[in-house]
Scaffold this active site. Structure first.
Site, PDB file in Angstrom:
ATOM      1  CG  ASP A 130      47.170  77.464  34.526  1.00 32.27           C
ATOM      2  OD1 ASP A 130      46.298  76.576  34.393  1.00 32.27           O
ATOM      3  OD2 ASP A 130      47.474  78.241  33.619  1.00 32.27           O
ATOM      4  CB  ILE A 131      42.507  75.851  37.026  1.00 34.11           C
ATOM      5  CG1 ILE A 131      41.563  75.102  37.923  1.00 34.11           C
ATOM      6  CG2 ILE A 131      42.106  75.698  35.575  1.00 34.11           C
ATOM      7  CD1 ILE A 131      40.152  75.668  37.927  1.00 34.11           C
TER       8      ILE A 131
ATOM      9  CD  GLU B 160      43.386  77.282  25.615  1.00 37.59           C
ATOM     10  OE1 GLU B 160      43.222  77.169  26.854  1.00 37.59           O
ATOM     11  OE2 GLU B 160      43.707  76.339  24.882  1.00 37.59           O
ATOM     12  CB  VAL B 161      41.853  83.257  29.526  1.00 38.71           C
ATOM     13  CG1 VAL B 161      41.111  84.245  30.421  1.00 38.71           C
ATOM     14  CG2 VAL B 161      41.492  81.821  29.906  1.00 38.71           C
TER      15      VAL B 161
ATOM     16  CG  HIS C  57      46.891  84.897  30.912  1.00 36.96           C
ATOM     17  ND1 HIS C  57      45.873  85.232  30.043  1.00 36.96           N
ATOM     18  CD2 HIS C  57      47.344  83.696  30.501  1.00 36.96           C
ATOM     19  CE1 HIS C  57      45.717  84.271  29.156  1.00 36.96           C
ATOM     20  NE2 HIS C  57      46.602  83.322  29.395  1.00 36.96           N
TER      21      HIS C  57
ATOM     22  CG  HIS D  90      51.193  81.003  30.951  1.00 38.13           C
ATOM     23  ND1 HIS D  90      50.326  79.983  31.277  1.00 38.13           N
ATOM     24  CD2 HIS D  90      50.604  81.683  29.941  1.00 38.13           C
ATOM     25  CE1 HIS D  90      49.253  80.059  30.481  1.00 38.13           C
ATOM     26  NE2 HIS D  90      49.403  81.068  29.664  1.00 38.13           N
TER      27      HIS D  90
HETATM   28  P1  5GP Z   1      46.325  80.884  27.555  1.00 34.46           P
HETATM   29  O1  5GP Z   1      46.229  79.662  26.664  1.00 34.46           O
HETATM   30  O2  5GP Z   1      45.196  81.851  27.317  1.00 34.46           O
HETATM   31  O3  5GP Z   1      47.686  81.529  27.511  1.00 34.46           O
HETATM   32  O4  5GP Z   1      46.228  80.329  29.021  1.00 34.46           O
HETATM   33  C1  5GP Z   1      45.058  80.329  29.777  1.00 34.46           C
HETATM   34  C2  5GP Z   1      45.395  79.610  31.057  1.00 34.46           C
HETATM   35  O5  5GP Z   1      44.371  79.859  31.982  1.00 34.46           O
HETATM   36  C3  5GP Z   1      45.500  78.089  30.902  1.00 34.46           C
HETATM   37  O6  5GP Z   1      46.783  77.657  31.323  1.00 34.46           O
HETATM   38  C4  5GP Z   1      44.380  77.568  31.783  1.00 34.46           C
HETATM   39  O7  5GP Z   1      44.722  76.383  32.453  1.00 34.46           O
HETATM   40  C5  5GP Z   1      44.154  78.708  32.742  1.00 34.46           C
HETATM   41  N1  5GP Z   1      42.794  78.797  33.255  1.00 34.46           N
HETATM   42  C6  5GP Z   1      41.656  78.755  32.514  1.00 34.46           C
HETATM   43  N2  5GP Z   1      40.571  78.896  33.327  1.00 34.46           N
HETATM   44  C7  5GP Z   1      41.054  79.045  34.572  1.00 34.46           C
HETATM   45  C8  5GP Z   1      40.424  79.230  35.841  1.00 34.46           C
HETATM   46  O8  5GP Z   1      39.207  79.290  35.987  1.00 34.46           O
HETATM   47  N3  5GP Z   1      41.225  79.364  36.928  1.00 34.46           N
HETATM   48  C9  5GP Z   1      42.589  79.296  36.813  1.00 34.46           C
HETATM   49  N4  5GP Z   1      43.294  79.420  37.935  1.00 34.46           N
HETATM   50  N5  5GP Z   1      43.221  79.114  35.640  1.00 34.46           N
HETATM   51  C10 5GP Z   1      42.462  78.992  34.533  1.00 34.46           C
END
Ligand code: 5GP
Length: 141
Positions: free
Chosen positions: A31-32, A96-97, A101, A103
């Site tokens: 995760d970035i 958010e994405v 996915h 974690h």
């Molecule tokens: P969500 O809130 O959707 O569950 O988590 C999205 C995750 O994707 C976040 O932890 C965020 O840091 C990670 N993320 C967002 N953009 C990128 C990216 O371009 N590369 C990587 N490796 N992780 C990302």
């Protein structure tokens, strides 16, 4: 559905990622913006915005790979005394994405990550009522 997300770009090899695992169905990478050092994401190669769009067989694969990665984290140089899995399905859940996915988050004492609050138990009839509603929904699937 618009399949474009940064994760689809990673699957296609058009965006960079620090990968730790890849097979025909899934990719796992760092995760970035890690919640803790070593925080990993496991994603399906076929884009699905949310769980309802994800092939359940591939969903099972996300867990299988997450389980394998949890073991690898404990055996690696990452500080890892425990592991949390977390999956946000929908905006209200913190997604958010919009490419499903999982974690995989290594845990150490005092790292600050965690679910907030520990509510008291509702009365058993309330639990039974909602359980019946959910069983009904399962029966309609
Ligand atoms: P969500 O809130 O959707 O569950 O988590 C999205 C995750 O994707 C976040 O932890 C965020 O840091 C990670 N993320 C967002 N953009 C990128 C990216 O371009 N590369 C990587 N490796 N992780 C990302």
């Amino acid at each position: 559905m618009n399949p474009y997300t940064i994760f689809a770009e990673i699957v296609a090899g058009r965006a960079p990622a620090s990968k730790v695992y890849e097979d025909e169905d899934v990719v796992a990478f760092m995760d970035i913006r890690p919640m803790t050092p070593g925080h990993l994401l496991v994603i399906p190669k076929v884009a699905a915005r949310e769980l309802a769009e994800l092939d359940p067989v591939v969903g099972g694969k996300l867990f299988q790979v997450g389980q394998m990665l949890a073991g690898a984290l404990r055996d690696s140089e990452v500080q890892c005394d425990g592991v949390n899995f977390f999956l946000a399905d929908g905006v209200m859940a913190g997604q958010e994405v919009f490419h499903v996915h999982l974690h995989v988050i290594p845990r150490t004492p005092g790292d600050g990550f965690g679910l907030r609050g520990r509510p008291t138990s509702p009365p058993r009839p309330d639990l039974d009522y909602l359980a019946a509603s959910i069983r009904g929904a399962l029966g309609r699937r």
